[in-house]
Design a protein around this motif. Structure first.
Motif, PDB file in Angstrom:
ATOM      1  N   GLU A 201       0.824  -1.195   0.000  1.00 50.75           N
ATOM      2  CA  GLU A 201       0.000   0.000   0.000  1.00 50.75           C
ATOM      3  C   GLU A 201       0.866   1.257   0.000  1.00 50.75           C
ATOM      4  N   THR A 202       1.968   1.243   0.710  1.00 51.54           N
ATOM      5  CA  THR A 202       2.863   2.388   0.748  1.00 51.54           C
ATOM      6  C   THR A 202       3.445   2.659  -0.639  1.00 51.54           C
ATOM      7  N   MET A 203       3.787   1.603  -1.352  1.00 49.21           N
ATOM      8  CA  MET A 203       4.334   1.758  -2.699  1.00 49.21           C
ATOM      9  C   MET A 203       3.285   2.386  -3.623  1.00 49.21           C
ATOM     10  N   ALA A 204       2.033   1.942  -3.534  1.00 46.80           N
ATOM     11  CA  ALA A 204       0.955   2.499  -4.355  1.00 46.80           C
ATOM     12  C   ALA A 204       0.726   3.966  -4.014  1.00 46.80           C
ATOM     13  N   SER A 205       0.778   4.287  -2.742  1.00 46.19           N
ATOM     14  CA  SER A 205       0.602   5.668  -2.310  1.00 46.19           C
ATOM     15  C   SER A 205       1.744   6.539  -2.832  1.00 46.19           C
ATOM     16  N   HIS A 206       2.955   6.027  -2.738  1.00 46.30           N
ATOM     17  CA  HIS A 206       4.117   6.757  -3.227  1.00 46.30           C
ATOM     18  C   HIS A 206       4.027   6.954  -4.743  1.00 46.30           C
ATOM     19  N   LEU A 207       3.607   5.929  -5.460  1.00 43.22           N
ATOM     20  CA  LEU A 207       3.450   6.019  -6.908  1.00 43.22           C
ATOM     21  C   LEU A 207       2.399   7.054  -7.270  1.00 43.22           C
ATOM     22  N   SER A 208       1.283   7.047  -6.567  1.00 45.45           N
ATOM     23  CA  SER A 208       0.215   8.010  -6.819  1.00 45.45           C
ATOM     24  C   SER A 208       0.700   9.435  -6.575  1.00 45.45           C
ATOM     25  N   THR A 209       1.425   9.637  -5.501  1.00 47.26           N
ATOM     26  CA  THR A 209       1.968  10.959  -5.187  1.00 47.26           C
ATOM     27  C   THR A 209       2.959  11.399  -6.260  1.00 47.26           C
ATOM     28  N   THR A 210       3.794  10.486  -6.694  1.00 46.50           N
ATOM     29  CA  THR A 210       4.779  10.793  -7.733  1.00 46.50           C
ATOM     30  C   THR A 210       4.084  11.140  -9.048  1.00 46.50           C
ATOM     31  N   GLU A 211       3.063  10.368  -9.420  1.00 45.09           N
ATOM     32  CA  GLU A 211       2.324  10.657 -10.650  1.00 45.09           C
ATOM     33  C   GLU A 211       1.668  12.027 -10.587  1.00 45.09           C
ATOM     34  N   ARG A 212       1.097  12.359  -9.436  1.00 46.83           N
ATOM     35  CA  ARG A 212       0.458  13.658  -9.259  1.00 46.83           C
ATOM     36  C   ARG A 212       1.494  14.781  -9.388  1.00 46.83           C
ATOM     37  N   ARG A 213       2.665  14.582  -8.813  1.00 45.70           N
ATOM     38  CA  ARG A 213       3.730  15.590  -8.887  1.00 45.70           C
ATOM     39  C   ARG A 213       4.231  15.748 -10.321  1.00 45.70           C
ATOM     40  N   VAL A 214       4.349  14.642 -11.044  1.00 47.74           N
ATOM     41  CA  VAL A 214       4.764  14.707 -12.448  1.00 47.74           C
ATOM     42  C   VAL A 214       3.744  15.501 -13.251  1.00 47.74           C
ATOM     43  N   GLU A 215       2.469  15.276 -12.992  1.00 42.01           N
ATOM     44  CA  GLU A 215       1.418  16.014 -13.693  1.00 42.01           C
ATOM     45  C   GLU A 215       1.499  17.504 -13.370  1.00 42.01           C
ATOM     46  N   GLU A 216       1.743  17.844 -12.104  1.00 40.83           N
ATOM     47  CA  GLU A 216       1.887  19.248 -11.716  1.00 40.83           C
ATOM     48  C   GLU A 216       3.085  19.876 -12.420  1.00 40.83           C
ATOM     49  N   LEU A 217       4.193  19.153 -12.472  1.00 42.94           N
ATOM     50  CA  LEU A 217       5.375  19.658 -13.162  1.00 42.94           C
ATOM     51  C   LEU A 217       5.115  19.811 -14.659  1.00 42.94           C
ATOM     52  N   ALA A 218       4.374  18.871 -15.233  1.00 39.90           N
ATOM     53  CA  ALA A 218       4.034  18.949 -16.652  1.00 39.90           C
ATOM     54  C   ALA A 218       3.206  20.199 -16.916  1.00 39.90           C
ATOM     55  N   ASP A 219       2.242  20.497 -16.041  1.00 41.30           N
ATOM     56  CA  ASP A 219       1.441  21.714 -16.186  1.00 41.30           C
ATOM     57  C   ASP A 219       2.325  22.949 -16.098  1.00 41.30           C
ATOM     58  N   SER A 220       3.234  22.946 -15.148  1.00 44.09           N
ATOM     59  CA  SER A 220       4.133  24.082 -14.970  1.00 44.09           C
ATOM     60  C   SER A 220       5.016  24.275 -16.201  1.00 44.09           C
ATOM     61  N   ILE A 221       5.556  23.199 -16.709  1.00 43.96           N
ATOM     62  CA  ILE A 221       6.404  23.270 -17.900  1.00 43.96           C
ATOM     63  C   ILE A 221       5.580  23.739 -19.094  1.00 43.96           C
ATOM     64  N   ALA A 222       4.346  23.254 -19.207  1.00 43.52           N
ATOM     65  CA  ALA A 222       3.482  23.679 -20.315  1.00 43.52           C
ATOM     66  C   ALA A 222       3.259  25.180 -20.251  1.00 43.52           C
ATOM     67  N   GLY A 223       3.050  25.703 -19.071  1.00 46.15           N
ATOM     68  CA  GLY A 223       2.876  27.146 -18.926  1.00 46.15           C
ATOM     69  C   GLY A 223       4.103  27.909 -19.367  1.00 46.15           C
ATOM     70  N   MET A 224       5.283  27.394 -19.007  1.00 44.92           N
ATOM     71  CA  MET A 224       6.525  28.040 -19.425  1.00 44.92           C
ATOM     72  C   MET A 224       6.715  27.945 -20.932  1.00 44.92           C
ATOM     73  N   GLU A 225       6.391  26.786 -21.501  1.00 43.89           N
ATOM     74  CA  GLU A 225       6.521  26.615 -22.944  1.00 43.89           C
ATOM     75  C   GLU A 225       5.594  27.570 -23.677  1.00 43.89           C
ATOM     76  N   VAL A 226       4.400  27.744 -23.156  1.00 43.95           N
ATOM     77  CA  VAL A 226       3.436  28.645 -23.764  1.00 43.95           C
ATOM     78  C   VAL A 226       3.972  30.074 -23.717  1.00 43.95           C
ATOM     79  N   ALA A 227       4.549  30.467 -22.577  1.00 41.55           N
ATOM     80  CA  ALA A 227       5.102  31.815 -22.446  1.00 41.55           C
ATOM     81  C   ALA A 227       6.236  32.033 -23.446  1.00 41.55           C
TER      82      ALA A 227
END
Length: 182
Positions: A1-27
């Motif tokens: 369960e800890t591994m699944a939780s860690h994976l979920s958190t990591t995926e969420r962080r990657v998505e947040e970083l992707a959004d941030s990078i997309a904003g920079m790319e757009v700028a």
């Protein structure tokens, strides 16, 4: 369960970083568009007033398409998302066939996305794609459309859009980012 939780958190962080990078790319892309207009001899960027949010909005016949588009970008950058939508909608209404029409819809989508109105964002990203199916902004619009669908809980639609992105624009930065997320 800890591994699944860690994976979920990591995926969420990657998505947040992707959004941030997309904003920079757009700028960066927007700056490139403005630079290209300046190189082509247009001085519309310099003509845009740099005043704060209280600046007067004048949209009479004397304002050029580029000035109107730049006004929308200025509003967007200032965080005036509602005003940016109004500016880009005015641009779109007055200059439907303009080369920046797809970009205007993309930016409206960005404003809605940042306001967490993912349904409207998806509609505007789709409009940008429809206007310029092979345009410079299309890979980013496909990436963001997928993110909007994902935010709406429509993972199947997000994957369809991203599959199109990877298929039609395999060498784009957006496709590389999608491959990393998928």
């Amino acid at each position: 369960e800890t591994m699944a939780s860690h994976l979920s958190t990591t995926e969420r962080r990657v998505e947040e970083l992707a959004d941030s990078i997309a904003g920079m790319e757009v700028a960066v892309s927007t700056l490139a568009e403005q630079f290209a207009r300046l190189e082509a001899g247009s001085s519309s960027v310099a003509a845009v007033p740099r005043a704060g949010p209280s600046r007067a909005r004048q949209g009479g016949p004397s304002i050029s398409a580029e000035e109107l588009f730049d006004r929308g970008m200025e509003s967007f950058r200032a965080g005036e998302l509602g005003q940016a939508v109004l500016d880009f909608e005015e641009f779109s209404d007055k200059h439907q066939g303009h080369p920046l029409a797809a970009s205007a819809h993309f930016w409206i989508g960005e404003a809605y996305f940042r306001s967490r109105d993912f349904e409207q964002a998806a509609n505007k990203y789709q409009k940008a794609i429809d206007l310029a199916a092979t345009g410079e902004r299309t890979p980013d619009a496909l990436l963001r459309l997928g993110l909007a669908f994902r935010s709406l809980g429509r993972e199947d639609r997000a994957r369809e859009v991203w599959a199109r992105l990877v298929r039609d624009f395999p060498d784009s930065e957006a496709a590389l980012r999608v491959r990393a997320v998928l």
